[in-house]
Design a protein around this motif. Structure first.
Motif, short mmCIF file in Angstrom:
data_model
loop_
_atom_site.label_atom_id
_atom_site.label_comp_id
_atom_site.label_asym_id
_atom_site.label_seq_id
_atom_site.Cartn_x
_atom_site.Cartn_y
_atom_site.Cartn_z
N LEU A 282 0.86 -1.10 -0.11
CA LEU A 282 -0.13 0.01 0.09
C LEU A 282 0.69 1.16 -0.02
CD1 LEU A 282 -2.92 1.29 -0.04
CD2 LEU A 282 -2.69 0.90 2.49
N PRO A 283 2.06 1.43 0.59
CA PRO A 283 2.70 2.55 0.86
C PRO A 283 3.36 2.93 -0.50
CG PRO A 283 3.11 1.33 2.86
CD PRO A 283 2.39 0.39 1.78
N LYS A 284 3.37 2.00 -1.41
CA LYS A 284 4.38 2.48 -2.76
C LYS A 284 3.38 3.34 -3.40
CE LYS A 284 2.72 -1.10 -6.19
NZ LYS A 284 2.99 -2.27 -6.92
N TYR A 285 1.85 3.54 -3.23
CA TYR A 285 1.28 4.51 -4.00
C TYR A 285 1.44 5.95 -3.74
CZ TYR A 285 -0.68 0.17 -5.69
OH TYR A 285 -0.56 -1.30 -6.18
N LEU A 286 1.92 6.19 -2.37
CA LEU A 286 2.05 7.60 -1.98
C LEU A 286 3.24 8.41 -2.80
CD1 LEU A 286 2.08 6.83 1.80
CD2 LEU A 286 0.50 7.82 0.48
N LYS A 287 2.61 9.52 -2.76
CA LYS A 287 3.70 10.69 -3.63
C LYS A 287 4.29 11.51 -2.61
CE LYS A 287 1.91 9.51 -7.70
NZ LYS A 287 2.70 8.38 -8.63
N PRO A 288 5.36 12.26 -2.73
CA PRO A 288 5.76 13.57 -1.99
C PRO A 288 4.86 14.29 -1.19
CG PRO A 288 7.30 12.97 -3.72
CD PRO A 288 5.97 12.19 -4.15
N ASP A 289 3.74 14.77 -2.19
CA ASP A 289 2.88 15.47 -1.58
C ASP A 289 1.41 14.73 -1.10
OD1 ASP A 289 1.93 14.39 -4.16
OD2 ASP A 289 1.05 16.68 -4.56
N SER A 290 1.44 13.53 -1.14
CA SER A 290 0.18 12.83 -0.35
C SER A 290 -0.10 13.16 1.13
CB SER A 290 0.43 11.43 -0.62
OG SER A 290 0.33 10.97 -2.06
N ILE A 291 -1.29 13.39 1.25
CA ILE A 291 -1.65 13.47 2.63
C ILE A 291 -2.56 12.29 3.16
CG2 ILE A 291 -1.74 16.25 2.25
CD1 ILE A 291 -4.98 15.56 2.37
N LYS B 85 6.50 -5.45 6.63
CA LYS B 85 6.72 -5.34 5.04
C LYS B 85 6.70 -3.80 4.67
CE LYS B 85 6.41 -9.37 2.64
NZ LYS B 85 7.81 -9.71 1.60
N TRP B 86 5.80 -2.93 5.13
CA TRP B 86 5.85 -1.66 5.03
C TRP B 86 7.10 -0.88 5.35
CZ3 TRP B 86 0.41 0.77 6.47
CH2 TRP B 86 -0.56 0.29 5.63
N ILE B 87 7.72 -1.24 6.56
CA ILE B 87 8.93 -0.75 7.18
C ILE B 87 10.14 -1.23 6.35
CG2 ILE B 87 10.51 -0.61 9.08
CD1 ILE B 87 7.80 -0.91 10.85
N ASN B 88 10.33 -2.38 6.13
CA ASN B 88 11.46 -2.92 5.16
C ASN B 88 11.38 -2.53 3.93
OD1 ASN B 88 12.05 -4.20 7.56
ND2 ASN B 88 11.33 -6.40 6.88
N ASN B 89 10.21 -2.34 3.37
CA ASN B 89 10.32 -1.95 1.83
C ASN B 89 9.91 -0.49 1.43
OD1 ASN B 89 10.48 -4.77 1.17
ND2 ASN B 89 8.39 -5.01 0.84
N TYR B 90 9.31 0.24 2.34
CA TYR B 90 8.97 1.52 2.41
C TYR B 90 9.31 2.45 3.29
CZ TYR B 90 6.16 -1.03 -0.95
OH TYR B 90 5.66 -1.99 -2.16
N ASP B 91 9.95 2.01 4.46
CA ASP B 91 10.37 2.62 5.51
C ASP B 91 9.33 3.65 6.21
OD1 ASP B 91 12.06 3.89 7.70
OD2 ASP B 91 12.40 5.46 6.50
#
Length: 351
Positions: free
Chosen positions: A117-126, A145-151
């Protein structure tokens, strides 16, 4: 009863309205809940049917429908609006991208493990990201998974117990087993995510869901460590609920004996209000001829006893000859329709 904080979002009343599809919680209900200080939630399931147009196929109609629901809700409230997106949806990615681009406040993702799920966030996502789980193990797997792959640590976690309505993340033999009750799961999830709260300096509230009906239920589960609660069935019998009045009356007429566990075509047990349609399914009289939607990843038309999206859409429209209503274990306790405001007053009244 303390307010709830998810990231930079301040929720005055720690009540989340569950995302109920198809069509049960749309912009009407979600905005009414947000206006009372809770989190209003739009269900992304089946929007391609609800907002169907001749010029659009199901996938495109789902995207346009979600945009419309989010925008309409935002026009009606300055409160917090979320979107419930099942990980099992074949158009999960489209729904997530649309929700983020429309700047909805929160995504609640369950019915499977939303591992990317976190991979879809952009720098300006809220948009905040909140997985829905049924065990401490699932919470741990997703968080790792979220922490290891997307911090990225979850912004909150919804823990849905076996008394919930709709699809359940439990095996049939676990649903009545006290070892899998919400009261057992909540402390385990709180313990599981405690180190993450410290490491990431993030509150990561735990939200309890499933079978919560009264203020007493709320306070009891919050004493076990939950920071807030999610209610679905209680909001069905409100005037603002987006479903047809006949759908709401199914809840009013329900008894404890006719709320039962069924086997869904998506391969999961579910809790629903028994009716003639469900009886006909059991007798093998409701097999689908084709699948024009391909809405759920795990649903195979050649093995399916019926088309679940059609059944739920029919129920939303009040056609119970060809559908049925999902409901929580305590749904039968509702005896009349009330407003969302009245429900909030009841749940937050000072004793």
């Amino acid at each position: 009863m303390k307010s709830l904080k998810i990231g930079n979002l301040e929720i005055p009343v720690p009540i989340i309205q569950g995302g109920m599809g198809v069509g049960i919680s749309l912009s009407g209900l979600a905005s009414a809940v947000a206006n009372e200080g809770g989190i209003g939630v739009i269900s992304a399931a089946g929007l391609g049917l609800i907002h169907k147009e001749k010029s659009l196929d199901y996938v495109k109609a789902s995207i346009e429908g979600l945009k419309k629901e989010i925008r309409t809700a935002k026009e009606k409230t300055i409160g917090v609006i979320g979107v419930n997106i099942m990980a099992a949806l074949t158009n999960f990615e489209d729904m997530v991208k649309t929700t983020i681009s429309e700047k909805a406040d929160i995504i609640f993702a369950g019915a499977g493990l939303p591992l990317d799920l976190p991979k879809y966030l952009k720098p300006d996502s809220i948009t905040k990201l909140v997985p829905i789980v049924s065990s401490a193990k699932a919470a741990r797997i997703i968080a790792q998974k979220w922490i290891n792959n997307y911090d990225y640590a979850p912004d909150a976690i919804v823990v849905e117990g076996p008394k919930a309505g709709g699809h359940l993340g439990f095996k049939a033999n676990q649903i009545e087993d006290n070892n899998f009750s919400l009261e057992e799961i909540i402390p385990n999830v709180v313990k599981e995510i405690a180190p993450l709260r410290t490491k990431y300096n993030k509150s990561i509230p735990v939200i309890a869901a499933g079978g919560i009906h009264t203020q007493e239920d709320m306070l009891r589960i919050m004493e076990l460590g939950a920071d807030g609660v999610q209610l679905g069935s209680r909001f069905v019998t409100t005037h603002e609920c987006d479903a047809d009045e006949k759908f709401k009356q199914e809840y009013i007429k329900a008894t404890e004996d006719n709320i039962e566990i069924i086997q869904s075509p998506v391969g999961m047990p579910g809790r629903a209000i028994k009716n003639e349609f469900i009886d006909q399914v059991k007798e093998g009289l409701k097999s689908p001829k084709s699948c024009p939607f391909h809405c759920i990843k795990t649903c195979k038309v050649e093995k399916s006893p019926y088309c679940i999206i059609s059944a739920l859409y029919n129920a939303y429209k009040g056609n119970f000859k060809n559908g049925y209503a999902f409901a929580g274990s305590n749904a039968y306790k509702a005896k009349k329709l009330i407003s969302v405001k009245e429900l909030f007053n009841e749940l937050t009244a000072k004793s």
